[in-house]
Motif scaffolding. Structure first.
Motif, PDB file in Angstrom:
ATOM      1  N   LYS A 133     -10.175  10.041   0.127  1.00 24.15           N
ATOM      2  CA  LYS A 133     -10.241   9.271  -1.133  1.00 24.15           C
ATOM      3  C   LYS A 133      -9.786   7.843  -0.890  1.00 24.15           C
ATOM      4  N   ASN A 134      -8.666   7.753  -0.176  1.00 27.00           N
ATOM      5  CA  ASN A 134      -8.115   6.413   0.077  1.00 27.00           C
ATOM      6  C   ASN A 134      -9.103   5.585   0.890  1.00 27.00           C
ATOM      7  N   LYS A 166       0.823  -1.200   0.000  1.00 27.22           N
ATOM      8  CA  LYS A 166       0.000   0.000   0.000  1.00 27.22           C
ATOM      9  C   LYS A 166       0.858   1.252   0.000  1.00 27.22           C
ATOM     10  N   SER A 192      -8.161  -1.475  -7.810  1.00 29.75           N
ATOM     11  CA  SER A 192      -9.241  -1.406  -8.807  1.00 29.75           C
ATOM     12  C   SER A 192      -9.214  -2.654  -9.680  1.00 29.75           C
ATOM     13  N   LYS A 231      -3.288   1.669  -5.893  1.00 30.61           N
ATOM     14  CA  LYS A 231      -4.652   2.063  -6.275  1.00 30.61           C
ATOM     15  C   LYS A 231      -5.094   1.235  -7.475  1.00 30.61           C
ATOM     16  N   ILE A 281     -11.643   4.013  -1.091  1.00 29.00           N
ATOM     17  CA  ILE A 281     -11.200   2.779  -1.751  1.00 29.00           C
ATOM     18  C   ILE A 281     -11.400   1.603  -0.825  1.00 29.00           C
ATOM     19  N   GLU A 313       2.410   5.542  -5.731  1.00 32.35           N
ATOM     20  CA  GLU A 313       1.101   5.478  -5.090  1.00 32.35           C
ATOM     21  C   GLU A 313       0.087   4.863  -6.037  1.00 32.35           C
ATOM     22  N   SER A 314       0.259   5.224  -7.312  1.00 29.81           N
ATOM     23  CA  SER A 314      -0.722   4.733  -8.283  1.00 29.81           C
ATOM     24  C   SER A 314      -0.799   3.217  -8.278  1.00 29.81           C
TER      25      SER A 314
END
Length: 1723
Positions: free
Chosen positions: A1514-1515, A1446, A1460, A1456, A1518, A1452-1453
């Motif tokens: 935002k995180n 993480k 997804s 994420k 997720i 960072e992408s």
């Protein structure tokens, strides 16, 4: 009017009558009887006249009576009467009317008169008339008449004596004339057998006719008389002198030789009488010696002194005897000649020697006689060598004249010359100008030798011996001989002897040659057939004559020549020597010929001139003394006292410079003779040319003549040392001499071949001597005479140059190698002039039809190539240039030679030579290609190539490559003509080879000749492509590939095989070898000030360029000519070799090469553009070869070729054995083997280049560049199209290894700025793009492909997932240490690790890979293979890493995207998993999934400090999404999912819905709360917790439970929930109490509110649930909450209070009285 005519007869009768009348008148008184007789005579005459018609005959018959009166008249002794009578008698006689009887009477009457001494002269007259008018007088009468005359000769009266002498001579003549006439008359009649010769009776004359008898008797008596014996026939002789007798004998012998030769009786007389007589009479002369007194010890009796008259007459007789009767009197003549020789002796009186010399002279003018001597004596074994003696005697006679008598004995003077006279010599040399002895000029012709001066007189006309002393018949005393007379006669004799012999022999030689020319048989000698048997061959005779006389002649002539002071005499002597030399030459007598020539040569040079040629040659002569019967004849060497006019002074030609030498006028005269000899008699000189030319060379040198253009000599000298001094006299002569010299060699065109060879040989050996002399002296001018004359001789003999060319040029070639530059230069000048002249000359037949001669002429030009001297090569090449310019279009067969010369260049020859040669070549290529035979074109190619390879001049190398291009154009334009001509030639050669039983030896043989020409061109260019100089390589490479591209279509198909293997691959091999071994040292500059770009500054880099060019060229040819090449039998093999080259280049450590190799690879992969059927060649038909040789076909099986080790043939055999009936293979099928081969090459290349270096931190390790790897990977899609059908899992695995390897390769730090995006941008590098493209191509192919291909999906997933892992864990490249861009800023790299390797930023790549995975999974989730291979599990396993990390992920992408992706994948995969639950294929997946959720939702990594609240929220969203997925996709289907998994999920939800970490809730005093702290407080994931809790609750609704399993989940959820509520409430109460007035953190308040709401919700749920569904424990837990809730009432927060109200409300339903325990226990 004749005496028999009627008029004459009438007159006679009248006269007679008149005479008789006169007589009768005279005698009338004194002598009556006479008168009467006269008168009766008149009557008698009248009667005869009247009666007879033939009056004369009648008169003759009656002549006694007619004469009688006159005889009586004479008897009177009266002068007057006597005279009258004698006159009448004479008249009768003259009319021949006197009978024999009458004649007798007349003679008797005359005898009486004689005795009385009357009328002596009239008597003589009468006798003469009587004997001359008729022949009636014979025998005694005749002898009486003759005696009468003799008697009258000895009277006292002088007149009478002389008249009588004359009469005697006439009478004697008459006698012999009668005999001759008689012989004429009887000529035709048969002769009686001759008398036996042995008869000793001297008067045996019975066999003779009357007149002959008279003559015989007369001659015999003459001999008797001379011998002082009594005569037999001439009775009545009283007195006789020897002198007169000898004169008579001489006249008879001289006038009537025939008589003696025809009649044996007479011959007998000669032998028996005359010769002994002569010998006897000679005796006083023989015995007498001058100076020996009478009291000589030899004989006590006084010696009789020689008597001049007798002696002289004897010599005359001897001369006649020898002249006429030599053949009869061989032995006697031998004696006479020996005597003659003796008389010449110095001890004899002067007069005797003079007369003897005159006699010898007489012999000398009769060459035929001399010839007979030679035959009879000199050639007989035991005979005196008479002829030789005569000549030698003359010689010693002349010699003796020069020896001063006062010295004493002869022998002492005869010492060989040269020993004495050295003093005189010195004085003569010092006084160069002294002329003559007396100081004045000697005008009289004379000889002078060592102080003896002998004048020369004119004694006789040439060729006739007019004697002076032999004619002095009147002298009794010996005359005094003037000085010089004997010498002059001897001199004339010598000259006449030479002239006679030579002209005679030459005449006969000429006749013989004529006869031969007319084709008749060769006559053996003079054409006397009867004598042929005894006579030796003419040739032998001539040779013997010359052999006998030459020594003496030479001795005498040399001496005279030396002594001569008169130009004419010298001329004559020289002419004699010259004619002798020529004659000896014609007869092939080498020694004498050379001796005479040597004499002339010596006389031409200054005295004692050191010319070894002459002396060595003359040594064998001059040291010999010829002994001639005790006399010494020496060959006298020239005396040094030459009283001659000095005309020139110069340097001698020697190797060491010496003083000067002088030339006299005589030397020049001799030189002219020498020239004349060579000019006119060159044909017979043979080996003596050597002497002649050596002498001329020295004279030319002394005179300072130098060669000019064409070999002619011109006056002029440029030499150090004393210069030549020439007088004006000789100056005017010089042009003449040089002209004659030239003419001499011009006239060599008239020599026959053999003589010409002699001339050439002589010139060559002269030249050799000159070369010897010139060795080691570069200062001194060498003698160029011989070379110049060789040139001149060659030029004038062009019409038959063939016969002398070899010796001539062979020698000149040697001259060309001489160290002396001037000598060399002339050698080359001569040889090149000859070649040019030879080619320009109009030969017959012309050169174009005489190939042999043409080549012969050009050959020396080729030979010159072997000479190392640059000046010679320069001349040679200039000559070639001129030949090309003048005869270039007609060289024909000479081309190979000329081209050979042009091409014979070597690197050590210097630029100028190479430049000249190259000019020639350019001329050839621009102007003459069409004129040369096509067979030479190959040589032109070779020569042009050799200019390319020379390293002296780069520009020439480059230009010559241009020439090769021009040549190839020429081949192209005239292809048909060249092919035709070459094929004709080939046929001839093949025929010849067959005849010899050999194979045809020609480069590239099996190919057709025209193709061979191309192959030679390509091979040459190939050689140039590996030249050490980069520029040459580049130019040659471009030219070569351009020519193959432009003109390759001309080649026959099989030739392409050679082009591929022998030219292209050979070249590739060489280049590869050179490149790999090239030097890595840096080259500072390219010569001069040229700077070299850093990409070319080592040999290795320069070779790399060549390699690139070559590989590209070959690949292009494979590309453009594929159809052509594929029809060759071994295209597959070639393809593999090419691929091998591509592979080795790709793996080379040079980036330029490796990248280019891949470009070439790409190029050949585009080979096959799909072909429409109509364009496709009918493969088998077009190739007309059996199908077995077709391209390799794919083997049976899933479209894969057999292992590579199989040979093509085996593969085909297998193919055909399994499937006998094959249709013509299609394109793809044809090519698949090629493509698989390409694939394996690609694979090997990829494996090699991506394999990490084995060593550790080796800085020098080679790491392939990114562009290279990119190119490599980009090849795959193109390649895959061709191999897709057979592509297997195995191949896929191989591909994966390479893709993985390629992506793992780091980049060098200095290249990184160009390849890497700055680390903030997330962009893929082109390599990564390529890798993904490759996989994309594959998956697309699988997608559209058959079912069978889908087994590959999992492998693709696997590969992609490996890439996904890179996002968190970049790949390691071997043991190399790399810095990762993600954690090091770019500039830091620059600062800290300049030389290290930088790993790429793999994040974008991994993320893109992940996207691909998701896409692909979406398409393929349901595929069997995907399910079977647990792809989903693998995806989860892979994603677990970034999910777990993480915030700790490099980017960072990444996490994420991972989330997804996971969500997307699960949304597709979970339903599939549920469907397949029973199969157990997904069993292992659930725990993995649980762990993944766990790791992600409760990560160990902390969020970064700088994370904003928005970001945090935002995180959190997720996280919430994940929980929602669990609630929608997993929990509802709990009954299909393993219990443990559900438990894990529940526990996880539980963990998420309550914050268990107390640390997060440390109470911070409200006063000191800061912004940061507030943020930290917010970090509590409220939303997340809430969702987790809701989810838990959701699963605790009992009404949804349809299965026990579900109920189980609910119970678990409830238990968790209640436990959670209890904890939260309890904590809240605690915190509230502790915090006092401070409000609790917002988070905690929210939580408590949330819990309270949850409790109320729970209460509702429990009410709704079936009681049996709710566990007792649950209720217990719920009730247990109540006290805690009550405790919360004290809270200060309104929100909490309202929530509490709601929560406490439902508890009322639980408040009912307790029920019995038993009931409870049952449930």
């Amino acid at each position: 009017m004749s005496t028999t005519s009627p008029e004459a007869v009438k007159k006679l009768l009248e006269n007679m009558q008149t005479d008789l009348r006169s007589l009768s008148m005279e005698c009338k008184k004194k002598f009556p009887p006479v008168k009467e007789a006269a008168e009766s005579g008149i009557v008698k005459i009248k009667t005869i006249a009247a009666r007879n018609t033939d009056i004369l005959t009648a008169l003759k018959e009656n002549s006694s009576e007619v004469v009688q009166p006159f005889l009586m008249g004479c008897g009177t002794k009266e002068p007057k009467i006597t005279q009258l009578c004698l006159a009448a008698i004479q008249r009768l006689m003259s009319h021949e009317v006197v009978s024999e009887a009458a004649a007798g009477n007349i003679i008797n009457m005359l005898w009486q008169l004689m005795e009385n001494g009357l009328e002596e002269l009239k008597l003589l007259q009468t006798v003469l008339v009587l004997l001359t008018t008729n022949t009636v007088v014979h025998d005694e009468v005749l002898s009486k008449a003759i005696v009468l005359c003799f008697r009258l000769h000895f009277t006292k009266d002088n007149i009478t004596n002389n008249t009588a002498a004359a009469t005697v001579r006439q009478v004697v003549t008459v006698v012999f004339e009668r005999m001759v006439a008689e012989d004429e008359r009887f000529k035709g009649m048969a002769e009686q057998p001759p008398a036996i010769q042995g008869n000793s009776n001297r008067r045996s004359v019975s066999t003779l006719r009357p007149s002959a008898k008279d003559a015989y008797m007369l001659f015999q008596d003459l001999c008797q008389l001379v011998n002082a014996d009594a005569p037999y026939w001439l009775v009545g002789m009283t007195e006789m002198t020897r002198t007169f007798g000898l004169e008579l004998l001489e006249s008879v012998l001289n006038d009537f030789p025939g008589v003696f030769l025809q009649h044996q009786e007479f011959s007998f007389l000669l032998k028996e009488r005359v010769c002994p007589l002569v010998i006897k009479l000679f005796s006083p002369n023989i015995k007498f010696r001058q100076g020996s007194g009478s009291g000589s010890s030899a004989s006590p009796a006084p010696v009789e002194k020689p008597y001049f008259p007798i002696c002289m007459r004897l010599l005359r007789v001897v001369s006649v005897l020898i002249k006429h009767f030599y053949s009869l009197l061989v032995t006697e003549c031998e004696i006479f000649l020996s005597l003659l020789v003796k008389f010449l002796d110095g001890e004899k009186p002067q007069w005797l020697r003079a007369v003897a010399v005159e006699s010898v002279h007489r012999l000398c003018v009769q060459p035929h006689l001399l010839r007979s001597f030679c035959q009879s004596y000199d050639m007989k074994q035991h005979s005196t060598k008479v002829f030789r003696d005569i000549v030698n005697a003359l010689g010693s006679f002349i010699q003796s004249l020069f020896i001063v008598p006062s010295v004493g004995s002869v022998s002492s003077t005869n010492t060989p010359a040269g020993g004495s006279g050295s003093g005189a010599q010195a004085s003569a040399q010092s006084g160069v100008g002294v002329v003559g002895t007396g100081g004045g000029l000697t005008t009289q012709a004379a000889f002078e030798y060592r102080g003896t001066w002998i004048p020369l007189m004119t004694v006789s006309v040439q060729g006739s011996a007019k004697a002076t002393y032999l004619e002095m018949l009147d002298k009794v005393e010996p005359p005094s001989i003037p000085e010089g007379y004997a010498m002059s006669v001897a001199f004339s004799a010598l000259l006449d002897l030479v002239r006679g012999i030579t002209s005679m022999i030459e005449r006969e030689l000429a006749k013989e040659e004529e006869a031969v020319a007319r084709g008749g048989p060769e006559p053996i000698g003079p054409a006397h057939t009867d004598t042929l048997l005894q006579e030796p061959q003419a040739q032998q005779v001539w040779e013997e004559m010359v052999n006998a006389c030459w020594c003496g002649l030479l001795a005498a002539l040399s001496l005279l020549l030396d002594a001569s002071t008169d130009e004419t005499a010298t001329e004559n002597i020289l002419k004699a020597e010259l004619t002798m030399a020529s004659l000896c030459g014609r007869l092939g007598l080498v020694t004498p010929r050379d001796a005479f020539i040597t004499a002339i040569c010596k006389a031409s040079l200054p005295p004692h001139y050191a010319l070894t040629a002459l002396y060595s040659n003359a040594a064998n002569l001059s040291n010999k003394t010829y002994s001639i019967q005790g006399q010494n004849v020496q060959i006298i060497s020239p005396s040094s006292e030459s009283h001659q006019h000095v005309v020139a002074m110069g340097q001698p030609l020697t190797s060491q410079p010496q003083g000067t030498v002088v030339l006299t006028a005589k030397n020049i005269q001799c030189m002219r003779t020498l020239l004349n000899l060579a000019h006119c008699h060159g044909a017979v000189l043979g080996t003596s040319w050597q002497l002649v030319l050596a002498t001329l060379q020295h004279l030319v040198w002394i005179l300072g003549l130098k060669p000019g253009v064409g070999g002619g000599l011109k006056p002029g000298r440029a030499v150090e040392g004393p210069s030549t001094v020439l007088t004006t006299a000789v100056m005017t002569d010089l042009p003449v001499i040089s002209n004659i010299l030239s003419r001499l060699f011009e006239s060599s065109q008239y020599l026959d071949d053999v003589s010409l060879h002699h001339l050439i040989n002589a010139l060559c050996s002269l030249s050799m001597e000159a070369m010897e002399m010139a060795y080691g002296t570069n200062k001194q001018e060498p003698s160029l005479f011989a070379v110049a004359k060789l040139l001149e001789t060659g030029l004038v003999n062009m019409d038959r140059i063939e016969i002398l060319w070899r010796p001539l040029t062979a020698h000149l070639l040697e001259v060309c190698q001489h160290p002396n530059a001037r000598m060399r230069e002339w050698g080359a000048e001569a040889i090149t002039s000859l070649i040019k002249a030879g080619l320009a000359y109009k030969h017959d037949p012309p050169l174009s039809q005489n190939q042999r001669l043409h080549l012969l002429l050009l050959n020396p030009l080729k030979e010159l190539s072997n000479v190392l001297h640059a000046d010679i090569r320069q001349k040679q090449l200039e000559c070639v240039l001129q030949v090309l310019q003048s005869q270039g279009d007609s060289l024909g067969p000479g081309w190979p030679l000329v081209l050979g010369v042009i091409g014979a260049i070597r690197n050590d020859q210097g630029e100028s030579l190479i430049r000249t040669a190259f000019q020639c070549l350019q001329l050839v290529v621009t102007d003459f290609l069409p004129t040369m035979p096509c067979t030479c074109l190959q040589i032109v190619v070779d020569v042009a190539g050799s200019f390319g390879l020379q390293n002296q001049e780069l520009n020439i190398s480059l230009t010559s490559i241009g020439l090769l291009w021009n040549i190839s154009d020429y081949f192209f334009q005239r292809a048909e003509i060249i092919t035709e001509e070459l094929e004709k030639e080939e046929a001839i050669l093949l025929q010849q080879a067959c005849d010899k039983g050999e194979t045809l030896n020609r480069p590239f043989h099996p190919a057709p000749p025209f193709d061979c020409l191309w192959l030679c061109l390509y091979a040459k260019l190939g050689e140039l492509c590996v030249d050490p100089r980069p520029a040459v390589r580049k130019s040659a490479g471009q030219t070569m590939f351009s020519t193959i591209a432009a003109h390759g279509t001309l080649l026959q198909q099989p030739t392409w095989h050679i082009v591929v293997w022998k030219v292209l691959f050979h070249l590739l091999n060489c280049v590869r070898k050179s490149s790999t071994t090239a030097d890595k040292e840096k080259i500072e500059s390219g010569g001069g000030n040229i700077l070299i770009h850093h990409s070319r500054d080592t040999a290795e880099k320069q070779w790399a360029e060549t390699w690139v060019l070559t590989l590209a060229g070959v690949a292009r040819i494979f590309n453009t000519r594929k159809y052509l090449l594929q029809q060759l039998g071994d295209f597959f093999k070639a393809w593999e070799v090419l691929l091998d080259h591509i592979q080795s280049a790709a793996l080379s450590k040079n980036n330029e090469v490796s990248l280019a190799a891949l470009k070439s690879f790409q190029e050949i992969l585009q080979l096959v553009t799909p072909v429409k059927d109509s364009d496709k060649p009918d493969t088998l038909g077009a190739m007309d070869i059996p199908p077995v040789l077709m391209e390799p076909l794919t083997a049976p099986g899933p479209g894969r070729p057999l292992p590579r080790s199989d040979s093509l043939a085996e593969r085909l055999a297998q193919r055909y054995s399994t499937q006998p009936q094959l249709p013509p293979p299609g394109e793809e099928q044809d090519d698949s083997a090629l493509w698989w081969s390409a694939w394996s090459t690609w694979y090997r290349t990829g494996t090699e280049c991506t394999r990490p270096p084995s060593g550790g931190g080796d800085k020098l390790a080679f790491v392939p560049s990114q562009p290279f790897l990119t190119a490599l990977i980009q090849i795959f899609p193109a390649l895959y199209q061709h191999i897709a059908t057979g592509f297997s899992m195995d191949d896929l695995r191989k591909l994966g290894i390479i893709l993985h390897g390629a992506v793992s390769v780091p980049i060098s730090s200095d290249a990184s700025p160009f390849i890497l995006p700055s680390y903030t941008e997330a962009v893929l590098t082109s390599l990564q793009e390529a890798v993904l493209t490759a996989l994309d191509v594959l998956q697309k192919a699988i997608c559209v492909g058959p079912e069978t291909l889908q087994v590959m999906y999992p492998a693709i997933f696997e590969q992609l997932l490996q890439f996904v892992e890179f996002s968190c864990k970049p790949p390691q490249y071997g043991k190399m240490e790399t810095k990762h861009v993600a954690n090091a800023k770019y500039n830091q790299i620059q600062l800290f690790a300049p030389a290290e390797w930088v790993a790429l930023n793999y994040v974008p790549f991994a993320e893109r890979s992940l996207e691909v995975v998701v896409d692909l999974y979406q398409k393929t989730a349901c595929h069997k293979a995907v399910i079977a291979e647990k792809v989903l599990q693998n995806i989860i396993k892979t994603l677990r890493v970034p999910l777990g990390l993480k915030y700790a992920c490099p980017a960072e992408s990444t996490w994420k995207l991972a989330v997804s992706s996971l969500l997307k994948v699960l949304s597709i995969g979970l339903p599939v998993a549920r469907q397949q639950a029973s199969s157990g294929k997904f069993d292992t997946m659930w725990p993995k999934l649980a762990h993944a959720f766990e790791d992600f939702l409760f990560t160990k990594s902390t969020p970064p400090d700088n994370l904003s609240i928005q970001e945090f929220q935002k995180n959190e969203a997720i996280d919430v999404e994940v929980v929602q997925l669990i609630s929608t996709e997993i929990l509802p289907y709990a009954n299909f999912i393993p219990k443990e998994f559900v438990g894990q999920i529940m526990a996880m939800l539980n963990k998420g819905s309550i914050h268990s970490q107390s640390s997060s809730f440390t109470v911070i005093s409200s006063y000191s709360a800061t912004l940061a702290e507030a943020e930290i407080d917010i970090r509590m994931r409220e939303e997340f917790s809430k969702v987790c809790f809701e989810t838990l609750l959701q699963f605790s609704f009992s009404n949804k439970v349809s299965t026990p399993q579900e109920g189980y989940i609910s119970r678990m959820a409830l238990a968790v929930l209640l436990q959670r509520a209890q904890e939260v409430l309890h904590r809240y109460v605690e915190d509230e109490r502790l915090s006092g007035r401070c409000p609790l953190p917002r988070q905690q308040v929210t939580e408590i509110i949330f819990v309270l709401k949850a409790v109320s919700t729970l209460m509702d749920s429990l009410k709704k649930t079936q009681p049996e569904n709710v566990d007792g424990n649950t209720w217990a837990q719920v009730i247990a909450l109540y006290p805690t809730l009550v405790e919360c009432i004290t809270c200060s927060s309104a929100e909490v209070s309202s929530a509490l109200k709601e929560a406490l409300g439902p508890f009322k339903d639980l408040m009912q009285p307790p029920v019995s325990k038993v009931q409870n226990g049952e449930s």
